[in-house]
Write a protein that holds these residues in place. Structure first.
Motif, mmCIF file in Angstrom:
data_model
loop_
_atom_site.group_PDB
_atom_site.id
_atom_site.type_symbol
_atom_site.label_atom_id
_atom_site.label_comp_id
_atom_site.label_asym_id
_atom_site.label_seq_id
_atom_site.Cartn_x
_atom_site.Cartn_y
_atom_site.Cartn_z
ATOM 1 N N UNK A 89 46.937 54.577 35.902
ATOM 2 C CA UNK A 89 45.523 54.311 35.657
ATOM 3 C C UNK A 89 44.884 53.760 36.922
ATOM 4 N N UNK A 90 43.586 53.998 37.065
ATOM 5 C CA UNK A 90 42.829 53.571 38.239
ATOM 6 C C UNK A 90 41.743 52.598 37.802
ATOM 7 N N UNK A 91 41.583 51.512 38.568
ATOM 8 C CA UNK A 91 40.672 50.430 38.217
ATOM 9 C C UNK A 91 39.886 49.988 39.442
ATOM 10 N N UNK A 92 38.695 49.417 39.238
ATOM 11 C CA UNK A 92 37.988 48.840 40.383
ATOM 12 C C UNK A 92 38.786 47.672 40.965
ATOM 13 N N UNK A 93 38.688 47.496 42.268
ATOM 14 C CA UNK A 93 39.358 46.349 42.889
ATOM 15 C C UNK A 93 38.566 45.083 42.605
ATOM 16 N N UNK A 94 39.270 44.019 42.261
ATOM 17 C CA UNK A 94 38.664 42.705 42.086
ATOM 18 C C UNK A 94 39.426 41.678 42.895
ATOM 19 N N UNK A 95 38.745 40.681 43.397
ATOM 20 C CA UNK A 95 39.384 39.634 44.203
ATOM 21 C C UNK A 95 40.169 38.696 43.297
ATOM 22 N N UNK A 96 41.475 38.504 43.565
ATOM 23 C CA UNK A 96 42.295 37.672 42.685
ATOM 24 C C UNK A 96 42.104 36.184 42.943
ATOM 25 N N UNK A 97 42.695 35.380 42.078
ATOM 26 C CA UNK A 97 42.727 33.931 42.263
ATOM 27 C C UNK A 97 43.544 33.621 43.513
ATOM 28 N N UNK A 98 43.062 32.712 44.338
ATOM 29 C CA UNK A 98 43.752 32.332 45.569
ATOM 30 C C UNK A 98 44.875 31.355 45.237
ATOM 31 N N UNK A 99 46.152 31.764 45.370
ATOM 32 C CA UNK A 99 47.251 30.849 45.023
ATOM 33 C C UNK A 99 47.362 29.657 45.960
ATOM 34 N N UNK A 100 46.733 29.742 47.144
ATOM 35 C CA UNK A 100 46.794 28.644 48.100
ATOM 36 C C UNK A 100 45.753 27.563 47.819
ATOM 37 N N UNK A 101 44.892 27.800 46.828
ATOM 38 C CA UNK A 101 43.844 26.823 46.510
ATOM 39 C C UNK A 101 43.853 26.551 45.010
ATOM 40 N N UNK A 102 44.932 25.942 44.524
ATOM 41 C CA UNK A 102 45.054 25.719 43.072
ATOM 42 C C UNK A 102 43.953 24.843 42.504
ATOM 43 N N UNK A 103 43.366 23.995 43.338
ATOM 44 C CA UNK A 103 42.303 23.126 42.835
ATOM 45 C C UNK A 103 41.066 23.917 42.439
ATOM 46 N N UNK A 104 40.976 25.178 42.882
ATOM 47 C CA UNK A 104 39.827 26.008 42.539
ATOM 48 C C UNK A 104 40.164 27.033 41.461
ATOM 49 N N UNK A 105 41.307 26.884 40.821
ATOM 50 C CA UNK A 105 41.705 27.830 39.771
ATOM 51 C C UNK A 105 40.639 27.865 38.672
ATOM 52 N N UNK A 106 40.253 29.053 38.247
ATOM 53 C CA UNK A 106 39.121 29.187 37.304
ATOM 54 C C UNK A 106 39.540 28.968 35.849
ATOM 55 N N UNK A 107 40.001 27.779 35.527
ATOM 56 C CA UNK A 107 40.472 27.525 34.163
ATOM 57 C C UNK A 107 39.357 27.637 33.140
ATOM 58 N N UNK A 108 38.178 27.114 33.462
ATOM 59 C CA UNK A 108 37.075 27.212 32.501
ATOM 60 C C UNK A 108 36.667 28.668 32.274
ATOM 61 N N UNK A 109 36.610 29.452 33.372
ATOM 62 C CA UNK A 109 36.237 30.858 33.234
ATOM 63 C C UNK A 109 37.269 31.618 32.416
ATOM 64 N N UNK A 110 38.546 31.330 32.662
ATOM 65 C CA UNK A 110 39.600 31.973 31.879
ATOM 66 C C UNK A 110 39.451 31.646 30.400
ATOM 67 N N UNK A 111 39.141 30.388 30.099
ATOM 68 C CA UNK A 111 38.985 29.965 28.706
ATOM 69 C C UNK A 111 37.799 30.662 28.044
ATOM 70 N N UNK A 112 36.687 30.767 28.752
ATOM 71 C CA UNK A 112 35.513 31.411 28.168
ATOM 72 C C UNK A 112 35.752 32.909 27.940
ATOM 73 N N UNK A 113 36.459 33.556 28.854
ATOM 74 C CA UNK A 113 36.774 34.974 28.660
ATOM 75 C C UNK A 113 37.698 35.159 27.462
ATOM 76 N N UNK A 114 38.684 34.276 27.325
ATOM 77 C CA UNK A 114 39.569 34.362 26.167
ATOM 78 C C UNK A 114 38.805 34.167 24.870
ATOM 79 N N UNK A 115 37.934 33.168 24.849
ATOM 80 C CA UNK A 115 37.158 32.919 23.635
ATOM 81 C C UNK A 115 36.316 34.136 23.272
ATOM 82 N N UNK A 116 35.691 34.760 24.284
ATOM 83 C CA UNK A 116 34.882 35.955 24.026
ATOM 84 C C UNK A 116 35.760 37.087 23.497
#
Length: 312
Positions: A89-116
């Motif tokens: 399968x082919x998908x658009x490229x998206x920028x991943x979470x930066x593993x070198x900057x864990x303090x910026x991990x998008x936990x709230x965004x992940x939670x809102x996407x899961x809830x949706x």
């Protein structure tokens, strides 16, 4: 008699397919594992799905990702095909979470996407919708642990004992009990989030291989297990849980209640899966477990010990 040309390795063939068979240009190999090979070609990403994937279930999952009901939640597919006998399968490229900057991990965004995702009425989805494959991944991790070298099987004894505390359905050995089901991602972790358009577009969920109907608490199981093991910081866990509840997520109870009444089983199942995979990967390489892996195995020890203490 000249020898027939050898077929291109899967990553190169996958990149050629992604380019529409055009001239070879450099590509980036993002992953090459038994359960999937992923390459990036410019602004697109191609994936060869696991050998033996159920073609009808995979097609249904990809169809779901492209449906209007999931717009703004899942990254939509571009096209599908086959390469070297593998579904791709082919998908658009998206920028991943930066593993070198864990303090910026998008936990709230992940939670809102899961809830949706969890709030989408199943009847609004283009059917048929396959079951969520989370428990199947627990079963696969335990089978992989059973095939590990003897040292790994010894190290994984606590993981197998902890697996014995789970109901059969959570180990992928039986159908789940009847009950309200929601659309679940099935393998939620920070590697499943990307920004699209890159580099700073809105966050979206990716990877539909385990998408399907099931218990929505499963999608919260990995961060809950990380928090319980001491890997995920309390502040990050609180932000994640609060954002999920505020967005109307149905799997953790309302604000002010004990979330573990609903999350305990999923957290224990994901603890078993993570520990089993850690030992199964470390044993053949003859390397010690890292700190996070050791903490997950320690959680398995506590699970098994607690069960033993409850027995007569």
């Amino acid at each position: 008699m000249s020898a027939l040309p050898l077929p291109a390795p899967l990553p190169a063939a996958l990149a050629s397919w992604a380019r529409g068979g055009g001239p070879g240009r450099p590509y980036e190999l993002l992953a090459d594992r038994p359960d999937g090979t992923v390459v990036r070609c410019g602004d697109a990403v191609a994936k060869a799905h696991a050998p033996g994937s159920d073609p009808e279930a995979l097609a249904a999952r990809i169809r779901l990702a492209g449906s209007g009901a999931l717009a703004g939640v899942l990254l939509p597919p571009l096209r599908t095909g086959a390469v070297h006998g593998r579904a791709v399968s082919l998908w658009p490229y998206g920028a991943p979470v930066d593993p070198e900057r864990p303090q910026e991990a998008p936990w709230e965004e992940a939670a809102r996407l899961l809830a949706a995702l969890h709030r989408i009425p199943p009847h609004a989805l283009p059917g048929p919708v396959p079951p969520m494959r989370g428990p199947a991944k627990v079963a696969r991790a335990l089978r992989r642990l059973a095939r590990a070298p003897q040292a790994g099987r010894e190290a994984g004894r606590a993981g197998r004992a902890a697996a014995g505390t789970l109901p059969a359905w959570a180990r992928g050995e039986a159908d789940p009990p009847p009950g309200a089901a929601a659309l679940c991602h099935g393998d939620l972790h920070l590697g499943q989030l990307v920004r699209h358009p890159a580099p700073d577009g809105p966050w979206r969920l990716i990877d539909v291989d385990d998408l399907g109907l099931g218990a929505p608490a499963w999608d919260l199981g990995r961060p809950a297990a990380g928090y319980a093991a001491g890997i995920l910081a309390p502040d990050a866990w609180s932000r994640f849980l609060d954002a999920y509840r505020a967005a109307g997520g149905p799997a953790a109870g309302p604000p002010g209640t004990d979330p573990w009444l609903e999350l305990d089983l999923a957290a224990r199942a994901l603890t078993v899966q993570t520990a089993a995979l850690a030992v199964a990967k470390a044993a053949p390489a003859r390397r010690p477990l890292d700190e996070a892996e050791r903490l997950m195995l320690d959680s398995c020890v506590r699970m098994a010990t607690f069960r033993a203490e409850l027995e007569p």
